[in-house]
Design a protein around this motif. Structure first.
Motif, short mmCIF file in Angstrom:
data_model
loop_
_atom_site.label_atom_id
_atom_site.label_comp_id
_atom_site.label_asym_id
_atom_site.label_seq_id
_atom_site.Cartn_x
_atom_site.Cartn_y
_atom_site.Cartn_z
N GLY A 222 33.89 -40.36 -20.52
CA GLY A 222 32.59 -40.98 -20.28
C GLY A 222 31.94 -41.39 -21.59
N GLU A 223 30.97 -42.25 -21.51
CA GLU A 223 30.27 -42.71 -22.72
C GLU A 223 29.52 -41.56 -23.38
N THR A 224 29.19 -41.75 -24.63
CA THR A 224 28.41 -40.76 -25.36
C THR A 224 27.08 -40.51 -24.65
N GLY A 225 26.78 -39.23 -24.42
CA GLY A 225 25.51 -38.87 -23.79
C GLY A 225 25.51 -38.94 -22.28
N SER A 226 26.69 -39.11 -21.67
CA SER A 226 26.73 -39.27 -20.21
C SER A 226 26.81 -37.95 -19.46
N SER B 75 28.03 -44.19 -16.55
CA SER B 75 26.93 -44.32 -17.50
C SER B 75 25.62 -44.35 -16.73
N LEU B 76 24.52 -44.11 -17.42
CA LEU B 76 23.22 -44.12 -16.76
C LEU B 76 22.88 -45.51 -16.24
N SER B 77 23.35 -46.53 -16.93
CA SER B 77 23.06 -47.91 -16.49
C SER B 77 23.74 -48.21 -15.16
N GLN B 78 24.78 -47.43 -14.81
CA GLN B 78 25.48 -47.64 -13.54
C GLN B 78 24.83 -46.87 -12.38
N ARG B 79 23.86 -46.03 -12.70
CA ARG B 79 23.20 -45.26 -11.64
C ARG B 79 21.71 -45.10 -11.92
N LYS B 80 21.06 -46.23 -12.17
CA LYS B 80 19.64 -46.19 -12.53
C LYS B 80 18.76 -45.62 -11.41
N GLU B 81 19.22 -45.71 -10.16
CA GLU B 81 18.42 -45.16 -9.07
C GLU B 81 18.23 -43.66 -9.21
N ASP B 82 19.12 -43.01 -10.00
CA ASP B 82 19.00 -41.57 -10.21
C ASP B 82 17.86 -41.20 -11.16
N LEU B 83 17.27 -42.21 -11.81
CA LEU B 83 16.11 -41.94 -12.67
C LEU B 83 14.98 -41.28 -11.87
N VAL B 84 14.87 -41.63 -10.60
CA VAL B 84 13.81 -41.08 -9.75
C VAL B 84 13.91 -39.56 -9.68
N THR C 148 36.17 -36.62 -24.03
CA THR C 148 36.23 -37.67 -25.04
C THR C 148 35.43 -38.88 -24.59
N GLY C 149 34.89 -39.57 -25.58
CA GLY C 149 34.19 -40.82 -25.30
C GLY C 149 35.06 -42.02 -25.60
N VAL C 150 36.28 -41.79 -26.10
CA VAL C 150 37.19 -42.88 -26.41
C VAL C 150 38.24 -43.01 -25.31
N ASP C 151 38.87 -44.14 -25.23
CA ASP C 151 39.92 -44.38 -24.25
C ASP C 151 41.22 -43.78 -24.78
N LEU C 152 41.59 -42.60 -24.24
CA LEU C 152 42.79 -41.92 -24.73
C LEU C 152 44.05 -42.73 -24.46
#
Length: 465
Positions: free
Chosen positions: A173-177, A315-324, A285-289
């Motif tokens: 996953g991306e950094t911080g995910s 990533s958070l951008s893929q699930r912005k509805e979860d911000l609620v 890892t955040g890199v593509d192994l």
């Protein structure tokens, strides 16, 4: 008097002398003269010694036969053994149980140092176990918040992993995910939850130190090895070893890691025998192994060994509805920490949160909410401290515009973590100095060796001659 010492000694004169010495040092001392009495003491729920000082000359053979049982019933205690070097006793047989093995004769002052060190370790271990019990309550599958389809899928996956005896799991996953959160949920909800969870960031240490951390070392194995160190594989026995940023591990060390995983045993640096362990491995890892493997930067055999099961985090951008759901929970957390009382999130704030791309994912969101809560004046989350008006691309554009030969501009808005800032500074300084390592290290006020290590750490080496 809360320090408890158990002495196993059949020499009455010596045991009384030791008891007198340690009692003066504020220890509660119990003495037994046989292993049978030790078991009776340990079965007493009210008796839990911090340190057990045992004379191997008393009942070595019986102790060797019962070492596994003793290790289980003295889970909270550290063992120190003494023995006569002239007697034919194979101390290696008790090595796994021992914190230290000392040869007679021993001065009380020397023994006191060893006992105090063992007590510190026992205290730390008890706190870790207590903390582990608390974390079991914190890290449940439902701790991965969100009602989006992506979040629900992650929870379903974590639930499956919690019930399966899988030897290795890879989290990507991306950094911080939230890879660290997912790893802790897998451990604390899984079959190894009664064992320890040991975490290691593979990108934070140079190769030599990382090898020592993983496999341990014997006293005197190298300069600075002043005492024996149990490697993280040993420490994680019966539990989970979480290797974060596994993609940054040196190729030579990857080979040693693979062998240890295949054999389920490893040798400490400077050691003569292999030590068995039983651990679940979680690699993140955040890199593509897969891509790193094809480039020759990651071993394909290690990749397949670790990739028994793969958890991919959105990533958070893929699930912005979860911000609620995420935002109120983070606000609640920082309200408690900072004694604030934020309860209102205005439409203006929600609009900014939903319109932002969140390149730093959950970590960035937490930083943004923390700042806003700390700087709040009342129950309303202040919109002005969100500082989300610039996108990542605009920030980079402005950063490049304001840079000169002697300056670098970084926006402290939570979009970059410390490692990303460090990499950005080094990359920019190298570019400004035509990738001259000596000149760049002088400008950054560091040594060439340190700079070269960080160039390798952040995969900048391909551009440096």
């Amino acid at each position: 008097m809360n320090k408890r010492l158990l002495i196993i000694e059949d020499d009455v004169k010596n045991s009384e002398s030791l008891a007198k010495h340690f009692t003066k040092k504020h220890w509660h001392v119990d003495i037994v003269d046989s292993l049978t009495l030790v078991k009776d003491h340990l079965m007493d729920d009210d008796f839990c010694p911090d340190v057990i000082l045992a004379d191997l000359d008393v009942s070595a053979n019986e102790m060797f036969k019962n070492s596994d049982e003793l290790q289980k019933v003295t889970n909270f205690s550290e063992w120190i053994f003494t023995h006569d070097p002239e007697k034919d006793i194979n101390v290696d047989e008790i090595d796994d149980l021992a914190y230290d093995i000392l040869e007679k004769p021993i001065k009380h002052s020397r023994l006191e140092v060893a006992v105090n060190r063992a007590h510190r370790l026992a205290t730390i271990n008890r706190r870790l176990i207590k903390s582990s019990n608390t974390k079991k309550q914190l890290y449940q599958v439902d701790s991965y918040l969100g009602q989006s389809e992506a979040a629900k899928h992650v929870r379903e996956t974590l639930s499956v992993l919690a019930e399966a005896p899988i030897s290795a799991v890879t989290i990507v996953g991306e950094t911080g995910s939230g890879k660290g959160l997912a790893a802790r949920i897998i451990h604390h909800c899984g079959l190894n939850s009664d064992g320890p969870l040991i975490e290691l960031n593979c990108a934070a240490l140079p190769k030599e130190l990382l090898e020592s951390q993983l496999f341990g070392h014997e006293k005197g194995a190298f300069t600075g090895a002043n005492e024996r160190f149990r490697g993280l594989f040993e420490q994680a026995h019966g539990g989970t070893l979480f290797l974060d940023e596994i993609g940054d591990m040196d190729l030579d060390l990857q080979a040693k890691l693979l062998k240890a995983l295949e054999d389920k045993k490893a040798r400490r640096i400077g050691g003569e025998r292999e030590i068995s362990f039983d651990v679940q491995i979680i690699a993140a890892t955040g890199v593509d192994l897969g891509e790193a493997m094809h480039k020759g930067e990651f071993r394909d055999d290690l990749y397949h060994r670790l990739n028994v099961f793969c958890v991919s985090l959105p990533s958070l951008s893929q699930r912005k509805e979860d911000l609620v759901e995420l935002v109120p929970n983070i606000i609640k957390e920082y309200n408690s920490k900072a004694n604030k009382h934020v309860t209102v999130v205005t439409d203006e704030v929600w609009e900014q949160l939903f319109n932002y791309s969140w390149p730093g994912n959950i970590r960035e969101l937490r930083n943004v909410i923390e700042r806003s809560v700390l700087l709040s004046k009342d129950e309303v989350l202040p919109a002005k401290w969100l500082q989300l008006t610039e996108t990542c691309d605009i920030q980079k554009e402005q950063s490049n515009r304001y840079q000169s030969k002697n300056s670098i501009t970084i926006h402290l808005d939570g979009s970059m973590n410390l490692d990303e800032m460090d990499s950005f500074i080094i990359q920019t300084a190298l570019e400004q100095n035509d990738y001259n390592v000596s000149q760049t290290s002088d400008i950054l006020g560091t040594t060439r060796e340190t700079l070269r290590y960080r160039i390798q750490k952040y995969n900048l080496k391909d551009k440096v001659s």
